[in-house]
Design a protein around this motif. Structure first.
Motif, PDB file in Angstrom:
ATOM      1  N   ASN A  91       0.799  -1.225   0.000  1.00  0.00           N
ATOM      2  CA  ASN A  91       0.000   0.000   0.000  1.00  0.00           C
ATOM      3  C   ASN A  91       0.834   1.279   0.000  1.00  0.00           C
ATOM      4  OD1 ASN A  91      -2.401  -1.462   0.018  1.00  0.00           O
ATOM      5  ND2 ASN A  91      -2.410  -1.611   2.247  1.00  0.00           N
ATOM      6  N   ARG A  92       2.065   1.215   0.459  1.00  0.00           N
ATOM      7  CA  ARG A  92       2.900   2.410   0.551  1.00  0.00           C
ATOM      8  C   ARG A  92       3.905   2.479  -0.602  1.00  0.00           C
ATOM      9  NH1 ARG A  92       5.204   3.529   6.363  1.00  0.00           N
ATOM     10  NH2 ARG A  92       5.242   5.632   5.497  1.00  0.00           N
ATOM     11  N   THR A  93       3.533   1.898  -1.730  1.00  0.00           N
ATOM     12  CA  THR A  93       4.386   1.885  -2.910  1.00  0.00           C
ATOM     13  C   THR A  93       3.650   2.540  -4.073  1.00  0.00           C
ATOM     14  OG1 THR A  93       5.507  -0.143  -2.222  1.00  0.00           O
ATOM     15  CG2 THR A  93       5.640   0.438  -4.552  1.00  0.00           C
ATOM     16  N   THR A  94       4.355   3.433  -4.783  1.00  0.00           N
ATOM     17  CA  THR A  94       3.814   4.107  -5.954  1.00  0.00           C
ATOM     18  C   THR A  94       4.750   3.868  -7.131  1.00  0.00           C
ATOM     19  OG1 THR A  94       2.864   5.849  -4.563  1.00  0.00           O
ATOM     20  CG2 THR A  94       3.066   6.313  -6.919  1.00  0.00           C
ATOM     21  N   LEU A  95       4.197   3.471  -8.268  1.00  0.00           N
ATOM     22  CA  LEU A  95       4.999   3.236  -9.469  1.00  0.00           C
ATOM     23  C   LEU A  95       4.630   4.257 -10.533  1.00  0.00           C
ATOM     24  CD1 LEU A  95       4.836  -0.671  -9.740  1.00  0.00           C
ATOM     25  CD2 LEU A  95       6.492   0.752  -8.511  1.00  0.00           C
ATOM     26  N   LYS A  96       5.665   4.834 -11.181  1.00  0.00           N
ATOM     27  CA  LYS A  96       5.444   5.890 -12.162  1.00  0.00           C
ATOM     28  C   LYS A  96       6.322   5.660 -13.389  1.00  0.00           C
ATOM     29  CE  LYS A  96       4.553   9.487  -8.680  1.00  0.00           C
ATOM     30  NZ  LYS A  96       4.916  10.858  -8.229  1.00  0.00           N
ATOM     31  N   GLU A  97       5.785   6.026 -14.563  1.00  0.00           N
ATOM     32  CA  GLU A  97       6.598   6.042 -15.771  1.00  0.00           C
ATOM     33  C   GLU A  97       7.418   7.325 -15.774  1.00  0.00           C
ATOM     34  OE1 GLU A  97       6.071   6.368 -20.599  1.00  0.00           O
ATOM     35  OE2 GLU A  97       4.448   5.461 -19.424  1.00  0.00           O
ATOM     36  N   MET A  98       8.740   7.176 -15.846  1.00  0.00           N
ATOM     37  CA  MET A  98       9.601   8.350 -15.740  1.00  0.00           C
ATOM     38  C   MET A  98      10.999   8.027 -16.260  1.00  0.00           C
ATOM     39  SD  MET A  98      10.240  10.697 -12.312  1.00  0.00           S
ATOM     40  CE  MET A  98       8.490  10.658 -11.929  1.00  0.00           C
ATOM     41  N   ASP A  99      11.653   9.024 -16.813  1.00  0.00           N
ATOM     42  CA  ASP A  99      13.016   8.910 -17.317  1.00  0.00           C
ATOM     43  C   ASP A  99      13.994   9.201 -16.181  1.00  0.00           C
ATOM     44  OD1 ASP A  99      15.413   9.005 -18.684  1.00  0.00           O
ATOM     45  OD2 ASP A  99      14.858  10.684 -19.978  1.00  0.00           O
ATOM     46  N   ALA A 100      14.888   8.267 -15.901  1.00  0.00           N
ATOM     47  CA  ALA A 100      15.874   8.457 -14.834  1.00  0.00           C
ATOM     48  C   ALA A 100      16.792   9.642 -15.096  1.00  0.00           C
ATOM     49  CB  ALA A 100      16.714   7.197 -14.659  1.00  0.00           C
ATOM     50  N   GLN A 101      16.902  10.053 -16.358  1.00  0.00           N
ATOM     51  CA  GLN A 101      17.779  11.170 -16.710  1.00  0.00           C
ATOM     52  C   GLN A 101      17.120  12.533 -16.491  1.00  0.00           C
ATOM     53  OE1 GLN A 101      20.132   9.386 -20.532  1.00  0.00           O
ATOM     54  NE2 GLN A 101      17.925   9.637 -20.738  1.00  0.00           N
ATOM     55  N   GLN A 102      15.807  12.518 -16.266  1.00  0.00           N
ATOM     56  CA  GLN A 102      15.075  13.765 -16.074  1.00  0.00           C
ATOM     57  C   GLN A 102      13.868  13.475 -15.165  1.00  0.00           C
ATOM     58  OE1 GLN A 102      13.765  15.596 -19.713  1.00  0.00           O
ATOM     59  NE2 GLN A 102      13.451  17.601 -18.775  1.00  0.00           N
ATOM     60  N   MET A 103      14.141  13.354 -13.889  1.00  0.00           N
ATOM     61  CA  MET A 103      13.104  12.940 -12.949  1.00  0.00           C
ATOM     62  C   MET A 103      12.233  14.111 -12.505  1.00  0.00           C
ATOM     63  SD  MET A 103      14.773   9.950 -10.593  1.00  0.00           S
ATOM     64  CE  MET A 103      16.504  10.389 -10.474  1.00  0.00           C
ATOM     65  N   ASP A 104      10.957  13.818 -12.377  1.00  0.00           N
ATOM     66  CA  ASP A 104       9.970  14.825 -11.993  1.00  0.00           C
ATOM     67  C   ASP A 104       9.792  14.834 -10.474  1.00  0.00           C
ATOM     68  OD1 ASP A 104       8.043  16.788 -12.204  1.00  0.00           O
ATOM     69  OD2 ASP A 104       6.412  15.365 -12.609  1.00  0.00           O
ATOM     70  N   PHE A 105      10.900  15.036  -9.769  1.00  0.00           N
ATOM     71  CA  PHE A 105      10.890  15.117  -8.316  1.00  0.00           C
ATOM     72  C   PHE A 105      11.631  16.377  -7.875  1.00  0.00           C
ATOM     73  CE2 PHE A 105      11.108  10.341  -8.864  1.00  0.00           C
ATOM     74  CZ  PHE A 105       9.777  10.110  -8.534  1.00  0.00           C
ATOM     75  N   SER A 106      11.272  16.883  -6.708  1.00  0.00           N
ATOM     76  CA  SER A 106      11.990  18.011  -6.121  1.00  0.00           C
ATOM     77  C   SER A 106      13.363  17.560  -5.642  1.00  0.00           C
ATOM     78  CB  SER A 106      11.197  18.588  -4.944  1.00  0.00           C
ATOM     79  OG  SER A 106       9.921  19.011  -5.357  1.00  0.00           O
ATOM     80  N   ASP A 107      14.213  18.513  -5.320  1.00  0.00           N
ATOM     81  CA  ASP A 107      15.533  18.207  -4.778  1.00  0.00           C
ATOM     82  C   ASP A 107      15.401  17.652  -3.354  1.00  0.00           C
ATOM     83  OD1 ASP A 107      16.319  19.422  -7.098  1.00  0.00           O
ATOM     84  OD2 ASP A 107      17.225  21.184  -6.150  1.00  0.00           O
ATOM     85  N   ASN A 108      16.334  16.774  -2.992  1.00  0.00           N
ATOM     86  CA  ASN A 108      16.557  16.396  -1.590  1.00  0.00           C
ATOM     87  C   ASN A 108      15.313  15.816  -0.902  1.00  0.00           C
ATOM     88  OD1 ASN A 108      19.146  17.641  -1.922  1.00  0.00           O
ATOM     89  ND2 ASN A 108      18.236  19.623  -1.393  1.00  0.00           N
ATOM     90  N   ILE A 109      14.669  14.819  -1.537  1.00  0.00           N
ATOM     91  CA  ILE A 109      13.468  14.276  -0.904  1.00  0.00           C
ATOM     92  C   ILE A 109      13.568  12.795  -0.513  1.00  0.00           C
ATOM     93  CG2 ILE A 109      11.934  15.949  -1.988  1.00  0.00           C
ATOM     94  CD1 ILE A 109      11.084  13.764  -3.933  1.00  0.00           C
ATOM     95  N   PHE A 110      14.539  12.057  -1.066  1.00  0.00           N
ATOM     96  CA  PHE A 110      14.646  10.629  -0.755  1.00  0.00           C
ATOM     97  C   PHE A 110      15.816  10.363   0.194  1.00  0.00           C
ATOM     98  CE2 PHE A 110      12.522  10.646  -4.927  1.00  0.00           C
ATOM     99  CZ  PHE A 110      11.383   9.921  -4.594  1.00  0.00           C
ATOM    100  N   ASP A 111      15.583   9.440   1.128  1.00  0.00           N
ATOM    101  CA  ASP A 111      16.639   9.030   2.054  1.00  0.00           C
ATOM    102  C   ASP A 111      17.584   8.022   1.416  1.00  0.00           C
ATOM    103  OD1 ASP A 111      15.666  10.304   4.678  1.00  0.00           O
ATOM    104  OD2 ASP A 111      13.890   9.193   4.013  1.00  0.00           O
ATOM    105  N   GLU A 112      17.027   7.165   0.548  1.00  0.00           N
ATOM    106  CA  GLU A 112      17.834   6.143  -0.106  1.00  0.00           C
ATOM    107  C   GLU A 112      17.339   5.942  -1.538  1.00  0.00           C
ATOM    108  OE1 GLU A 112      19.273   2.772   2.607  1.00  0.00           O
ATOM    109  OE2 GLU A 112      17.336   3.309   3.493  1.00  0.00           O
ATOM    110  N   VAL A 113      18.291   5.659  -2.427  1.00  0.00           N
ATOM    111  CA  VAL A 113      17.981   5.348  -3.824  1.00  0.00           C
ATOM    112  C   VAL A 113      18.563   3.973  -4.141  1.00  0.00           C
ATOM    113  CG1 VAL A 113      18.307   6.008  -6.233  1.00  0.00           C
ATOM    114  CG2 VAL A 113      17.962   7.780  -4.499  1.00  0.00           C
ATOM    115  N   VAL A 114      17.758   3.144  -4.801  1.00  0.00           N
ATOM    116  CA  VAL A 114      18.162   1.778  -5.131  1.00  0.00           C
ATOM    117  C   VAL A 114      17.998   1.556  -6.629  1.00  0.00           C
ATOM    118  CG1 VAL A 114      17.732  -0.675  -4.728  1.00  0.00           C
ATOM    119  CG2 VAL A 114      17.398   0.971  -2.860  1.00  0.00           C
TER     120      VAL A 114
END
Length: 210
Positions: A91-114
């Motif tokens: 339930n706490r997982t969201t999947l999105k279509e997105m290019d890793a080279q141009q991500m639609d996220f704000s700066d400095n929001i994830f604690d870990e990237v895998v």
């Protein structure tokens, strides 16, 4: 060697998406499955980004208590992952279509990237790793499981020669220098572990500088 962009990569993965799990089943069962499990056991989040979620091979290993966002360039691959996710009821997982080279996220929001076996196919791996750095909090962690150019010179030479035709057919590069790319992108590498002889598969742990 001709440069091929994300349209080529997306088309190749969309094409093989229905057969992808079957194609990789033997090596997944023999090797990749245990490596994925070991990697995810160390993820604590709470905000986690998975780059290149693919058909969702990591979904069974997502730990409880994290909020995970998974992205992938290929809608064909992502469709398979969403079907698996629905079955697993994460339930706490969201999947999105997105290019890793141009991500639609704000700066400095994830604690870990895998990412597991992903930066072999990102068209510009350093750009993708820089984007990962951008969206990670200062002091946040990067965890990679990647195949790459062999350490042994003779095998590396062969991989260099085969890289372009294999990429044309599959969208995958077999001769990436991923450890060097992680450094060039600005990450502080903490550990590199060879998982196979010749250094073809490595586990890389890095941190975003404060």
């Amino acid at each position: 060697m001709p440069k091929r962009g994300k349209k080529h990569t997306r088309s190749r993965y969309d094409l093989i998406a229905p057969l992808y799990n079957v194609m990789e089943w033997p090596i997944e069962q023999l090797l990749f499955k245990s490596w994925r499990k070991e990697l995810w056991e160390k993820i604590t989040g709470p905000q986690v980004l998975e780059i290149g979620v693919g058909t969702g091979k990591n979904i069974p290993y997502y730990p409880e208590g994290i909020e995970l966002t998974g992205i992938d360039l290929s809608p064909g691959m992502l469709k398979r992952a969403k079907e698996l996710l629905a079955d697993r009821q994460k339930n706490r997982t969201t999947l999105k279509e997105m290019d890793a080279q141009q991500m639609d996220f704000s700066d400095n929001i994830f604690d870990e990237v895998v990412a597991t076996f992903v930066f072999c196919s990102v068209p510009d791996p350093i750009l993708g790793l820089k984007e990962a750095l951008r969206v990670t909090k200062p002091g946040g962690k990067l965890h990679l499981l990647e195949h790459m150019r062999a350490d042994h010179s003779a095998l590396a030479f062969i991989m260099d020669k085969l890289d372009s035709p294999i990429h044309f057919l599959s969208g995958v590069h077999i001769a990436r220098r991923t450890v060097s790319n992680v450094k060039k992108a600005g990450w502080d590498i903490k550990n590199v572990c060879d998982l196979t002889s010749g250094g073809i598969v490595k586990r890389i742990d890095a941190r975003k500088p404060h």
